[in-house]
Design an enzyme around this catalytic site. Structure first.
Site, PDB file in Angstrom:
ATOM      1  N   ARG A 167      -9.700   1.757   8.846  1.00 42.68           N
ATOM      2  CA  ARG A 167      -9.275   0.379   9.070  1.00 42.68           C
ATOM      3  C   ARG A 167     -10.354  -0.447   9.753  1.00 42.68           C
ATOM      4  O   ARG A 167     -10.144  -1.611  10.038  1.00 42.68           O
ATOM      5  CB  ARG A 167      -8.030   0.393   9.950  1.00 42.68           C
ATOM      6  CG  ARG A 167      -6.761  -0.052   9.215  1.00 42.68           C
ATOM      7  CD  ARG A 167      -5.675  -0.100  10.240  1.00 42.68           C
ATOM      8  NE  ARG A 167      -4.493  -0.781   9.830  1.00 42.68           N
ATOM      9  CZ  ARG A 167      -3.442  -0.208   9.245  1.00 42.68           C
ATOM     10  NH1 ARG A 167      -3.492   1.063   8.908  1.00 42.68           N
ATOM     11  NH2 ARG A 167      -2.358  -0.911   8.997  1.00 42.68           N
ATOM     12  N   ARG A 195      11.129  -5.885   4.221  1.00 43.43           N
ATOM     13  CA  ARG A 195      10.763  -4.487   3.978  1.00 43.43           C
ATOM     14  C   ARG A 195      11.692  -3.521   4.732  1.00 43.43           C
ATOM     15  O   ARG A 195      12.032  -3.747   5.890  1.00 43.43           O
ATOM     16  CB  ARG A 195       9.324  -4.286   4.449  1.00 43.43           C
ATOM     17  CG  ARG A 195       8.873  -2.853   4.391  1.00 43.43           C
ATOM     18  CD  ARG A 195       7.414  -2.754   4.246  1.00 43.43           C
ATOM     19  NE  ARG A 195       6.686  -3.094   5.466  1.00 43.43           N
ATOM     20  CZ  ARG A 195       5.372  -3.067   5.518  1.00 43.43           C
ATOM     21  NH1 ARG A 195       4.665  -2.759   4.455  1.00 43.43           N
ATOM     22  NH2 ARG A 195       4.755  -3.376   6.637  1.00 43.43           N
ATOM     23  N   LYS A 214       0.832  -1.217   0.000  1.00 43.15           N
ATOM     24  CA  LYS A 214       0.000   0.000   0.000  1.00 43.15           C
ATOM     25  C   LYS A 214       0.862   1.261   0.000  1.00 43.15           C
ATOM     26  O   LYS A 214       0.626   2.179  -0.763  1.00 43.15           O
ATOM     27  CB  LYS A 214      -0.924   0.045   1.225  1.00 43.15           C
ATOM     28  CG  LYS A 214      -2.016  -0.991   1.226  1.00 43.15           C
ATOM     29  CD  LYS A 214      -3.027  -0.715   2.334  1.00 43.15           C
ATOM     30  CE  LYS A 214      -2.428  -0.779   3.735  1.00 43.15           C
ATOM     31  NZ  LYS A 214      -1.937  -2.107   4.128  1.00 43.15           N
ATOM     32  N   ARG A 255      10.848  -1.610  10.298  1.00 39.55           N
ATOM     33  CA  ARG A 255       9.821  -1.182  11.248  1.00 39.55           C
ATOM     34  C   ARG A 255       9.784  -2.087  12.464  1.00 39.55           C
ATOM     35  O   ARG A 255       9.910  -3.301  12.344  1.00 39.55           O
ATOM     36  CB  ARG A 255       8.442  -1.208  10.566  1.00 39.55           C
ATOM     37  CG  ARG A 255       8.139   0.027   9.791  1.00 39.55           C
ATOM     38  CD  ARG A 255       6.902  -0.109   8.956  1.00 39.55           C
ATOM     39  NE  ARG A 255       5.733  -0.617   9.662  1.00 39.55           N
ATOM     40  CZ  ARG A 255       4.509  -0.575   9.172  1.00 39.55           C
ATOM     41  NH1 ARG A 255       4.289  -0.030   7.978  1.00 39.55           N
ATOM     42  NH2 ARG A 255       3.493  -1.062   9.835  1.00 39.55           N
ATOM     43  N   ARG A 257      -1.308  -8.432  13.114  1.00 43.09           N
ATOM     44  CA  ARG A 257      -1.794  -7.426  12.162  1.00 43.09           C
ATOM     45  C   ARG A 257      -2.670  -8.079  11.092  1.00 43.09           C
ATOM     46  O   ARG A 257      -3.653  -7.499  10.657  1.00 43.09           O
ATOM     47  CB  ARG A 257      -0.608  -6.675  11.535  1.00 43.09           C
ATOM     48  CG  ARG A 257       0.018  -5.690  12.531  1.00 43.09           C
ATOM     49  CD  ARG A 257       1.414  -5.267  12.150  1.00 43.09           C
ATOM     50  NE  ARG A 257       1.467  -4.594  10.878  1.00 43.09           N
ATOM     51  CZ  ARG A 257       2.573  -4.514  10.122  1.00 43.09           C
ATOM     52  NH1 ARG A 257       3.694  -5.082  10.530  1.00 43.09           N
ATOM     53  NH2 ARG A 257       2.548  -3.871   8.995  1.00 43.09           N
TER      54      ARG A 257
HETATM   55  P1  AMP Z   1       0.574   0.903   8.673  1.00 38.78           P
HETATM   56  O1  AMP Z   1       1.780   1.732   8.475  1.00 38.78           O
HETATM   57  O2  AMP Z   1      -0.613   1.410   7.877  1.00 38.78           O
HETATM   58  O3  AMP Z   1       0.821  -0.570   8.440  1.00 38.78           O
HETATM   59  O4  AMP Z   1       0.148   1.040  10.215  1.00 38.78           O
HETATM   60  C1  AMP Z   1       0.998   0.610  11.233  1.00 38.78           C
HETATM   61  C2  AMP Z   1       0.253   0.534  12.554  1.00 38.78           C
HETATM   62  O5  AMP Z   1      -0.242   1.830  12.895  1.00 38.78           O
HETATM   63  C3  AMP Z   1      -0.974  -0.372  12.559  1.00 38.78           C
HETATM   64  O6  AMP Z   1      -0.639  -1.739  12.772  1.00 38.78           O
HETATM   65  C4  AMP Z   1      -1.769   0.229  13.714  1.00 38.78           C
HETATM   66  O7  AMP Z   1      -1.212  -0.140  14.961  1.00 38.78           O
HETATM   67  C5  AMP Z   1      -1.509   1.738  13.525  1.00 38.78           C
HETATM   68  N1  AMP Z   1      -2.520   2.319  12.627  1.00 38.78           N
HETATM   69  C6  AMP Z   1      -2.318   2.848  11.382  1.00 38.78           C
HETATM   70  N2  AMP Z   1      -3.462   3.284  10.848  1.00 38.78           N
HETATM   71  C7  AMP Z   1      -4.434   3.010  11.752  1.00 38.78           C
HETATM   72  C8  AMP Z   1      -5.848   3.179  11.781  1.00 38.78           C
HETATM   73  N3  AMP Z   1      -6.519   3.709  10.738  1.00 38.78           N
HETATM   74  N4  AMP Z   1      -6.518   2.786  12.898  1.00 38.78           N
HETATM   75  C9  AMP Z   1      -5.875   2.259  13.951  1.00 38.78           C
HETATM   76  N5  AMP Z   1      -4.551   2.021  13.987  1.00 38.78           N
HETATM   77  C10 AMP Z   1      -3.829   2.399  12.901  1.00 38.78           C
END
Ligand code: AMP
Length: 219
Positions: A88, A127, A13, A161, A172
């Protein structure tokens, strides 16, 4: 255009959003990037989010929705945006509808990146992200930088990360299935979803995404 990108962790993404946003001249808004920026700046929001992120759980909706609303209110988002990682779950999807309705606007489309689960784990393990800009994403095998550990785009240091470990990734994925997948159905009922296979080279997937968005524009 106002677009939401969905897909499991590791679907690419962030990579796709970065390229698509540039191509379409709209801001790439990633709630994950916003949380990571808050964590590295040591803000109270970052402190609150970190525990949830490290465990692979969702940050509470009030916090996330408030942060997304503030970002969407910024001037650069007035003429379109590409949302990556938000919404989400259904609560966030409905909150987004309300936020947009307040300005008399709505989403134009939802791109669903589809990738097999065993591929997801492989992708995440390799990654690497840039410390200067989290939307500069590389992979040690599939999208290797020219110089190991250095971002091709800006020379920043690449890092892994904290939530890209195997056990966190499992959480996740679980959260994705239970919380996030229902929003695809929610948007499908509104006729907004295009699903594209996210396997293959980065630019091949980008082309599929651009074609899908082109069709949405004409619809
Ligand atoms: P990402 O970079 O989109 O994979 O997000 C990494 C982490 O950030 C996720 O596993 C959640 O812990 C938190 N996070 C990101 N976006 C959201 C969201 N819309 N709602 C809740 N937690 C989020």
């Amino acid at each position: 255009m106002r677009i939401v990108l969905v897909g499991p962790p590791g679907a690419g993404k962030g990579t796709q959003a970065h390229v698509l946003a540039k191509t379409l001249s709209i801001p790439h808004i990633s709630t994950g990037d916003l949380f990571r920026a808050n964590i590295s700046q040591g803000t109270p929001l970052g402190l609150e989010a970190k525990g949830y992120m490290d465990a692979g759980r969702l940050v509470p909706d009030e916090v996330t929705i408030g942060m997304a609303k503030d970002r969407l209110a910024q001037e650069d988002a007035a003429h379109g945006f590409l949302l990556d990682g938000f919404p989400r779950n259904l609560v966030q999807a409905k909150a987004l509808d309300e936020i947009l309705a307040e300005s008399g606007i709505a989403l134009n489309g939802v791109l669903d990146l589809e990738v097999p689960e065993d591929e997801v784990v492989k992708r995440i393990a390799g990654r690497r992200l840039c410390r200067n800009d989290g939307s500069h994403v590389f992979h040690v095998h599939y999208n290797a930088p020219s110089v190991e550990g250095v971002c091709d785009e800006c020379g920043g240091e690449l890092y892994q990360r904290a939530d890209d470990t195997e056990s966190t990734v499992r959480n996740r994925l679980e959260v994705y299935h239970t919380e996030t997948e229902p929003i695809i159905e929610y948007y499908a009922q509104q006729g907004l979803v295009t699903t594209i296979p996210a396997l293959g080279k980065v630019d091949e997937v980008t082309q599929r995404a651009v074609d899908a968005l082109e069709q949405r524009k004409q619809a």
